[in-house]
Design an enzyme around this catalytic site. Sequence first.
Site, short mmCIF file in Angstrom:
data_model
loop_
_atom_site.label_atom_id
_atom_site.label_comp_id
_atom_site.label_asym_id
_atom_site.label_seq_id
_atom_site.Cartn_x
_atom_site.Cartn_y
_atom_site.Cartn_z
N GLU C 151 0.83 -1.21 0.00
CA GLU C 151 0.00 0.00 0.00
C GLU C 151 0.86 1.25 0.00
O GLU C 151 1.78 1.37 0.80
CB GLU C 151 -0.88 -0.05 1.25
CG GLU C 151 -1.88 1.07 1.38
CD GLU C 151 -2.87 0.79 2.52
OE1 GLU C 151 -2.84 -0.33 3.09
OE2 GLU C 151 -3.64 1.69 2.85
N HIS C 153 0.75 4.66 1.18
CA HIS C 153 -0.07 5.20 2.26
C HIS C 153 0.63 6.42 2.84
O HIS C 153 1.83 6.40 3.09
CB HIS C 153 -0.23 4.10 3.33
CG HIS C 153 -1.20 4.43 4.42
ND1 HIS C 153 -0.96 5.38 5.38
CD2 HIS C 153 -2.43 3.89 4.70
CE1 HIS C 153 -2.00 5.43 6.20
NE2 HIS C 153 -2.90 4.54 5.82
N ASP C 183 -3.70 4.26 -1.56
CA ASP C 183 -4.65 4.68 -0.52
C ASP C 183 -4.88 6.17 -0.74
O ASP C 183 -3.93 6.96 -0.74
CB ASP C 183 -4.05 4.39 0.86
CG ASP C 183 -4.95 4.85 2.00
OD1 ASP C 183 -5.44 3.99 2.75
OD2 ASP C 183 -5.13 6.08 2.16
N GLU C 267 -12.57 3.04 2.70
CA GLU C 267 -11.91 2.89 3.99
C GLU C 267 -12.23 4.11 4.84
O GLU C 267 -11.52 5.11 4.81
CB GLU C 267 -10.38 2.80 3.80
CG GLU C 267 -9.87 1.42 3.58
CD GLU C 267 -8.38 1.31 3.96
OE1 GLU C 267 -7.95 0.23 4.35
OE2 GLU C 267 -7.65 2.33 3.84
#
Lengths: 133, 133, 309, 309
Positions: C151, C153, C183, C267
Amino acid sequence: MLEHTPIQSSGFSNIGPEDQRTGFCLRVRQPNYRGLRLSLVEGIRVVVDGHEFPAASNRYRMAGRTYSLQELDAETQVRWPVGTAMEVLVDKPGGLAAGVHLVEVEVLLRHPYFPPQFRPTPVHDRRHITIIR
Amino acid sequence: MLEHTPIQSSGFSNIGPEDQRTGFCLRVRQPNYRGLRLSLVEGIRVVVDGHEFPAASNRYRMAGRTYSLQELDAETQVRWPVGTAMEVLVDKPGGLAAGVHLVEVEVLLRHPYFPPQFRPTPVHDRRHITIIR
Amino acid sequence: MTAQFKYGVSLYSYTDDFGTVMDLEDAFYHASETGSTGIEILGEAHLPAYPDIEPAWLDRWYALLDKYGLEPTNYASWIDTDIQNGRDLTAGEGAKQLALDLENASRLGFRFVRPKFGVIDDELTPHPIWEGAVERVLDLAAKLDITIIPEIHSPTPIRHPVVDAYIDFIQRTGTRHFGLLIDTGIFQDRPLPFWQHETPEMREGAMSFLNGIRVPVEQLAEVIEYTPFIQAKFHHIDENLHDHNIPWEKVVPALKSLGYSGYLSSEYEGKRDPWVAIEQVRRQHALIRKLEREWEQAAGQAGREHDHA
Amino acid sequence: MTAQFKYGVSLYSYTDDFGTVMDLEDAFYHASETGSTGIEILGEAHLPAYPDIEPAWLDRWYALLDKYGLEPTNYASWIDTDIQNGRDLTAGEGAKQLALDLENASRLGFRFVRPKFGVIDDELTPHPIWEGAVERVLDLAAKLDITIIPEIHSPTPIRHPVVDAYIDFIQRTGTRHFGLLIDTGIFQDRPLPFWQHETPEMREGAMSFLNGIRVPVEQLAEVIEYTPFIQAKFHHIDENLHDHNIPWEKVVPALKSLGYSGYLSSEYEGKRDPWVAIEQVRRQHALIRKLEREWEQAAGQAGREHDHA
Ligand SMILES: [Mn+2]
Ligand SMILES: [Mn+2]
């Protein structure tokens, strides 16, 4: 289902026969978004009415076994799953008086994916809960 | 498990194909401490963004059947159990616009053990919920 | 009409609801009610016997997918490099963990696995075992046809040595079973509220990324070919369908222009008061669908004007 | 030591938690964690297929009783006299409803059934069918060894025609299967907070009983012989273990002096914010147990002083 706060009302209780209490038990909900192997749990500090019970002095009950803080570090297989509570066993000769207590916890969790300076990360909670007898 | 408020977020949706909406559906949690035969439910008034949809104009879906307000009074066997949601079906040609709406409900319940002047008793709820499409 | 987004929900969104006000079936219901077709889980959160999967649970999993019309999308896993105080995992141990999660993900029908390796610094540089661990399981990933997607992030932006190293790895090995998960928190351009016990000093220092690292959406073009999956991270959407932190009005057109047709898997990472996530996720789906619709209408309009020119 | 109270919990306490944050087993757990030995349910709330009981559910019921060390105490039922707009139940229909609940209660192992008849006035005078309906099922109650106990509930005090009528009924029929359930709300001596949409005018008028009808605890002596079960109604107990409405420091000694050894079954009826009831019920048990202990110590002390006199 568990109570939403990490500190659980039910299960807060004295340990030992009525006239020979040896301590008390406190249930704490897993406060992280994923389960954690016990080696990532660096203990739970408990404060009752201002009286401190350090993480290193407490014992931790999970999956039918009781761990010291040192033993948690060695347990890389058994996990503290999401949606479950751990029992913190606290030594206190005489136990706690029946009635309402102000209880604080600090759950210390090591997240390997956090920058090193944030390991462990504390999760705090604080509320009034009741010893029935 | 249901959301705690009588008004449920999930299930709030338009009825009919995308370009021919005929109305909308709203789920309401049974807001009483015991289950109620439908003949004790005197309907649910709905207000969306200030626009009123009276209890007598709505239809009520329970246990796979759809009832008018009059038909509720005749249904003394089928019940609205605790821990379940009823679907309120509201006619509104074109449906509701996708987005957030301020929704109010007034659930009218007849409690035979309340003094006659308090029958039916209204239960109110009001919150923002969202039509997705 | 151009390729459409796929809409999904990560059960991460319902953190703290799960096990207190919501069970697995409830979570499926709420995800399905958003109009989603995909569901994302965290192995070590939503598998009750993790790392094991009990046969009865597996049956229930497939029954729920069928009942709610959802397909498994991404399975999140962790490689706990800092496994004990003073002991790190070896690359072999890391590979073993990853293999376990690949097998689990495959049994559950997932096509992506997101491994989260421990890090060694404030830049979130993954522990150096990552490369050896992943390389050891590439054959297994190929056999199971699962793509491993670490990811990207916040605070790690798109232009960063960590991302470069992942792309170098893909080019060196030639694998088709490794990619990037973006993300959307990297596009955050307004500050988050303070977290529990965060002080202004912390926010100025190590936590300054919580003000948003503001990656320009145009940079998506540099990595989109390696990006088969996106987590639609967000924190708060108000009653006017206005997101307080993530600039969806830039992110959505950027993804549409690049022809992205993979998942946007919600999310939610905001207030954890019970039941709030259910409504927040619904607002995000309403918002992104609205922006997608507007982009398509504008594109259709532009197309028609072009025809008439 | 004198006869001790039995401690129980009515699942009514967990209203609004049930089905949103708590299932049946959770409720058993929380009741059992108070140190209770008894559990009270509402038929038309906690039986998911009411009026039916599915065999699998019945098995589970007995498994839970066993696991949590609880015995069934009282089963609450309703006779909906005002069943449709403009149509009242006949005595025969009322008897049929009551028979159904007696059978259900018996299958579940209960020893008491609390019927709640519709009322005809502000004094809560029960619908006149009550007597005919109950009389028709007395033989069934005897056969099942269940006692039918209508509730003496605020605003109805102990000295009231409704109570007189119940006692006349017992004396006329000579039944041993009919009695009184005292709800401790009749002893409330300080006002409740206003309920949703209650106005000061309503509180001065029809809702004035919510300020407490203050039945003197001494009057318990007049009905205790007919009272095999007590619901320990309460509304708020603070962090100092102080009840804001019910004078337990009078109620407990009164019951001890009368030698009451039946159940005190907690009925929390306060703020319905989730999880609050769990803690409130625990506080009530701590408080009543403390007062019972103090009464016994004082009685023991008095006894010893008497011996020395
Ligand atoms: Mn993410
Ligand atoms: Mn009562």
